[in-house]
Write a protein that holds these residues in place. Structure first.
Motif, PDB file in Angstrom:
ATOM      1  N   ARG A  15       0.855  -1.193   0.000  1.00 16.04           N
ATOM      2  CA  ARG A  15       0.000   0.000   0.000  1.00 16.04           C
ATOM      3  C   ARG A  15       0.890   1.241   0.000  1.00 16.04           C
ATOM      4  O   ARG A  15       1.921   1.276   0.651  1.00 16.04           O
ATOM      5  CB  ARG A  15      -0.921   0.035   1.203  1.00 16.04           C
ATOM      6  CG  ARG A  15      -1.738   1.336   1.309  1.00 16.04           C
ATOM      7  CD  ARG A  15      -2.663   1.335   2.489  1.00 16.04           C
ATOM      8  NE  ARG A  15      -3.805   0.473   2.248  1.00 16.04           N
ATOM      9  CZ  ARG A  15      -4.741   0.224   3.156  1.00 16.04           C
ATOM     10  NH1 ARG A  15      -4.640   0.738   4.379  1.00 16.04           N
ATOM     11  NH2 ARG A  15      -5.767  -0.548   2.871  1.00 16.04           N
ATOM     12  N   TRP A  16       0.438   2.248  -0.739  1.00 14.53           N
ATOM     13  CA  TRP A  16       1.152   3.518  -0.793  1.00 14.53           C
ATOM     14  C   TRP A  16       0.211   4.638  -0.374  1.00 14.53           C
ATOM     15  O   TRP A  16      -1.005   4.555  -0.578  1.00 14.53           O
ATOM     16  CB  TRP A  16       1.666   3.791  -2.210  1.00 14.53           C
ATOM     17  CG  TRP A  16       2.869   2.954  -2.564  1.00 14.53           C
ATOM     18  CD1 TRP A  16       2.903   1.609  -2.778  1.00 14.53           C
ATOM     19  CD2 TRP A  16       4.205   3.416  -2.746  1.00 14.53           C
ATOM     20  NE1 TRP A  16       4.175   1.197  -3.082  1.00 14.53           N
ATOM     21  CE2 TRP A  16       5.001   2.291  -3.070  1.00 14.53           C
ATOM     22  CE3 TRP A  16       4.810   4.674  -2.674  1.00 14.53           C
ATOM     23  CZ2 TRP A  16       6.359   2.379  -3.317  1.00 14.53           C
ATOM     24  CZ3 TRP A  16       6.165   4.775  -2.916  1.00 14.53           C
ATOM     25  CH2 TRP A  16       6.940   3.634  -3.238  1.00 14.53           C
ATOM     26  N   LEU A  17       0.790   5.683   0.193  1.00 16.04           N
ATOM     27  CA  LEU A  17       0.026   6.868   0.580  1.00 16.04           C
ATOM     28  C   LEU A  17       0.384   8.015  -0.347  1.00 16.04           C
ATOM     29  O   LEU A  17       1.568   8.348  -0.509  1.00 16.04           O
ATOM     30  CB  LEU A  17       0.329   7.247   2.027  1.00 16.04           C
ATOM     31  CG  LEU A  17       0.058   6.174   3.081  1.00 16.04           C
ATOM     32  CD1 LEU A  17       0.442   6.689   4.469  1.00 16.04           C
ATOM     33  CD2 LEU A  17      -1.401   5.733   3.063  1.00 16.04           C
ATOM     34  N   VAL A  18      -0.640   8.585  -0.952  1.00 17.29           N
ATOM     35  CA  VAL A  18      -0.454   9.719  -1.858  1.00 17.29           C
ATOM     36  C   VAL A  18      -0.933  10.971  -1.119  1.00 17.29           C
ATOM     37  O   VAL A  18      -2.139  11.203  -0.983  1.00 17.29           O
ATOM     38  CB  VAL A  18      -1.250   9.533  -3.164  1.00 17.29           C
ATOM     39  CG1 VAL A  18      -0.996  10.711  -4.106  1.00 17.29           C
ATOM     40  CG2 VAL A  18      -0.884   8.216  -3.837  1.00 17.29           C
ATOM     41  N   GLU A  30       0.393  -0.614  -5.027  1.00 17.73           N
ATOM     42  CA  GLU A  30       1.563  -0.477  -5.894  1.00 17.73           C
ATOM     43  C   GLU A  30       1.169  -0.477  -7.362  1.00 17.73           C
ATOM     44  O   GLU A  30       1.816   0.157  -8.200  1.00 17.73           O
ATOM     45  CB  GLU A  30       2.523  -1.632  -5.604  1.00 17.73           C
ATOM     46  CG  GLU A  30       3.933  -1.423  -6.089  1.00 17.73           C
ATOM     47  CD  GLU A  30       4.862  -2.475  -5.548  1.00 17.73           C
ATOM     48  OE1 GLU A  30       5.111  -3.466  -6.264  1.00 17.73           O
ATOM     49  OE2 GLU A  30       5.327  -2.323  -4.401  1.00 17.73           O
ATOM     50  N   ASN A  31       0.077  -1.173  -7.679  1.00 17.78           N
ATOM     51  CA  ASN A  31      -0.393  -1.219  -9.069  1.00 17.78           C
ATOM     52  C   ASN A  31      -0.723   0.179  -9.589  1.00 17.78           C
ATOM     53  O   ASN A  31      -0.387   0.520 -10.730  1.00 17.78           O
ATOM     54  CB  ASN A  31      -1.641  -2.107  -9.179  1.00 17.78           C
ATOM     55  CG  ASN A  31      -1.348  -3.567  -8.936  1.00 17.78           C
ATOM     56  OD1 ASN A  31      -0.228  -4.018  -9.160  1.00 17.78           O
ATOM     57  ND2 ASN A  31      -2.344  -4.308  -8.480  1.00 17.78           N
ATOM     58  N   GLU A  32      -1.405   0.984  -8.769  1.00 18.68           N
ATOM     59  CA  GLU A  32      -1.775   2.335  -9.216  1.00 18.68           C
ATOM     60  C   GLU A  32      -0.545   3.243  -9.331  1.00 18.68           C
ATOM     61  O   GLU A  32      -0.478   4.092 -10.221  1.00 18.68           O
ATOM     62  CB  GLU A  32      -2.790   2.964  -8.255  1.00 18.68           C
ATOM     63  CG  GLU A  32      -4.195   2.391  -8.355  1.00 18.68           C
ATOM     64  CD  GLU A  32      -4.295   1.039  -7.687  1.00 18.68           C
ATOM     65  OE1 GLU A  32      -4.623   0.046  -8.398  1.00 18.68           O
ATOM     66  OE2 GLU A  32      -4.036   0.952  -6.473  1.00 18.68           O
ATOM     67  N   VAL A  33       0.406   3.069  -8.423  1.00 20.89           N
ATOM     68  CA  VAL A  33       1.638   3.872  -8.498  1.00 20.89           C
ATOM     69  C   VAL A  33       2.326   3.639  -9.841  1.00 20.89           C
ATOM     70  O   VAL A  33       2.785   4.592 -10.497  1.00 20.89           O
ATOM     71  CB  VAL A  33       2.590   3.521  -7.333  1.00 20.89           C
ATOM     72  CG1 VAL A  33       3.921   4.249  -7.498  1.00 20.89           C
ATOM     73  CG2 VAL A  33       1.953   3.901  -5.997  1.00 20.89           C
ATOM     74  N   VAL A  34       2.363   2.372 -10.256  1.00 23.44           N
ATOM     75  CA  VAL A  34       3.020   2.029 -11.522  1.00 23.44           C
ATOM     76  C   VAL A  34       2.161   2.434 -12.707  1.00 23.44           C
ATOM     77  O   VAL A  34       2.644   3.056 -13.663  1.00 23.44           O
ATOM     78  CB  VAL A  34       3.323   0.518 -11.567  1.00 23.44           C
ATOM     79  CG1 VAL A  34       3.863   0.120 -12.942  1.00 23.44           C
ATOM     80  CG2 VAL A  34       4.310   0.134 -10.477  1.00 23.44           C
ATOM     81  N   GLU A  35       0.864   2.070 -12.677  1.00 21.11           N
ATOM     82  CA  GLU A  35      -0.020   2.324 -13.806  1.00 21.11           C
ATOM     83  C   GLU A  35      -0.136   3.808 -14.140  1.00 21.11           C
ATOM     84  O   GLU A  35      -0.124   4.199 -15.314  1.00 21.11           O
ATOM     85  CB  GLU A  35      -1.413   1.756 -13.525  1.00 21.11           C
ATOM     86  CG  GLU A  35      -2.404   1.976 -14.665  1.00 21.11           C
ATOM     87  CD  GLU A  35      -3.774   1.385 -14.370  1.00 21.11           C
ATOM     88  OE1 GLU A  35      -4.714   1.679 -15.134  1.00 21.11           O
ATOM     89  OE2 GLU A  35      -3.903   0.626 -13.377  1.00 21.11           O
ATOM     90  N   PHE A  36      -0.238   4.664 -13.105  1.00 19.68           N
ATOM     91  CA  PHE A  36      -0.404   6.092 -13.334  1.00 19.68           C
ATOM     92  C   PHE A  36       0.921   6.858 -13.256  1.00 19.68           C
ATOM     93  O   PHE A  36       0.934   8.083 -13.362  1.00 19.68           O
ATOM     94  CB  PHE A  36      -1.388   6.678 -12.322  1.00 19.68           C
ATOM     95  CG  PHE A  36      -2.805   6.199 -12.509  1.00 19.68           C
ATOM     96  CD1 PHE A  36      -3.655   6.806 -13.425  1.00 19.68           C
ATOM     97  CD2 PHE A  36      -3.281   5.115 -11.780  1.00 19.68           C
ATOM     98  CE1 PHE A  36      -4.953   6.356 -13.600  1.00 19.68           C
ATOM     99  CE2 PHE A  36      -4.580   4.668 -11.940  1.00 19.68           C
ATOM    100  CZ  PHE A  36      -5.419   5.278 -12.858  1.00 19.68           C
ATOM    101  N   ALA A  37       2.020   6.113 -13.094  1.00 11.77           N
ATOM    102  CA  ALA A  37       3.357   6.713 -13.008  1.00 11.77           C
ATOM    103  C   ALA A  37       3.382   7.873 -12.012  1.00 11.77           C
ATOM    104  O   ALA A  37       3.818   8.992 -12.326  1.00 11.77           O
ATOM    105  CB  ALA A  37       3.806   7.178 -14.392  1.00 11.77           C
ATOM    106  N   LEU A  38       2.898   7.617 -10.813  1.00  4.50           N
ATOM    107  CA  LEU A  38       2.792   8.672  -9.796  1.00  4.50           C
ATOM    108  C   LEU A  38       4.173   9.066  -9.271  1.00  4.50           C
ATOM    109  O   LEU A  38       5.057   8.225  -9.126  1.00  4.50           O
ATOM    110  CB  LEU A  38       1.918   8.182  -8.637  1.00  4.50           C
ATOM    111  CG  LEU A  38       0.489   7.743  -8.995  1.00  4.50           C
ATOM    112  CD1 LEU A  38      -0.252   7.287  -7.742  1.00  4.50           C
ATOM    113  CD2 LEU A  38      -0.281   8.872  -9.683  1.00  4.50           C
TER     114      LEU A  38
END
Length: 218
Positions: A15-18, A30-38
């Motif tokens: 899990r990541w915190l934005v 982690e999937n969203e961090v990679v997919e959206f290149a955050l």
């Protein structure tokens, strides 16, 4: 709005915190961090924000559902019910919404079926084998299939996996009477117990006959 900080959670794996510049934050995987290149300093439009929220929820629900079916076999209906059920209050005493609505829960079940982790046909057979091996008759086994949300169209195929009723009844009578010839009251209690276990009367009567006893008809 801009991402002020992006960091992995110290408590939940993957899990990541934005953190956003207004002090609010999003929990993503982690999937969203990679997919959206955050990245820190990235501008987040309203459209991106909504997409992140939707994707993060879907990933969270899928992870929870995968954990559920890995921990305990269940039917599609059981899984959906768990995902849409009300959850206990949080530590702060606030109400927590269900993990998913009916639509997202259904989509998650579809995903698990595609992966082979959710299979009502095989699950129904497991239920039948388990309860018939424990000495329960067809009526009781059907009750379990119904209670667990297994579609009725799958019952007949699953029931073919059941232990023969003669085997279950004979084992029950051997353990109950231990070779002793019972009186009529004991026979009546035994037949009632077998009926509660889901056996038909003709199956029970035949079992008593095999044991060498006949119950008096009322």
């Amino acid at each position: 709005m801009m991402i002020a900080k992006l960091e992995p959670s110290q408590h939940v794996h993957e899990r990541w915190l934005v953190w956003l510049e207004d002090g609010s934050f999003l929990r993503v995987t982690e999937n969203e961090v990679v997919e959206f290149a955050l990245y820190q300093g990235m501008e987040v439009s309203d459209e991106l924000y909504d997409a992140l929220v939707e994707k993060a929820q879907r990933s969270t629900v899928r992870g929870k559902a995968l954990d559920m079916v890995a921990a305990k076999p269940m039917s599609r209906r059981e899984l959906v019910d768990k995902l849409i059920a009300r959850r206990p209050k949080g530590r702060d005493g606030r109400e927590r919404p269900p993990l998913a609505d009916e639509t997202l829960a259904g989509e998650t079940a579809d995903w698990l079926e595609e992966l082979g982790y959710l299979n009502d046909t095989e699950y129904a057979k497991q239920v039948v084998r388990h309860y018939s091996a424990k000495g329960y008759g067809e009526h009781k086994v059907k009750d379990e299939l119904f209670r667990r949300g297994v579609p009725k169209k799958l019952w007949d195929e699953a029931l073919a996996e059941a232990v023969e009723p003669e085997e279950g009844i004979d084992e029950f009578l051997r353990k109950r009477f231990k070779g002793v010839q019972p009186d009529q009251k004991e026979l009546k209690r035994a037949s009632d117990a077998l009926a509660r276990r889901g056996y038909r009367w003709n199956e029970i009567r035949e079992g008593l006959n095999r044991y060498g006893a006949e119950i008096e008809e009322e």
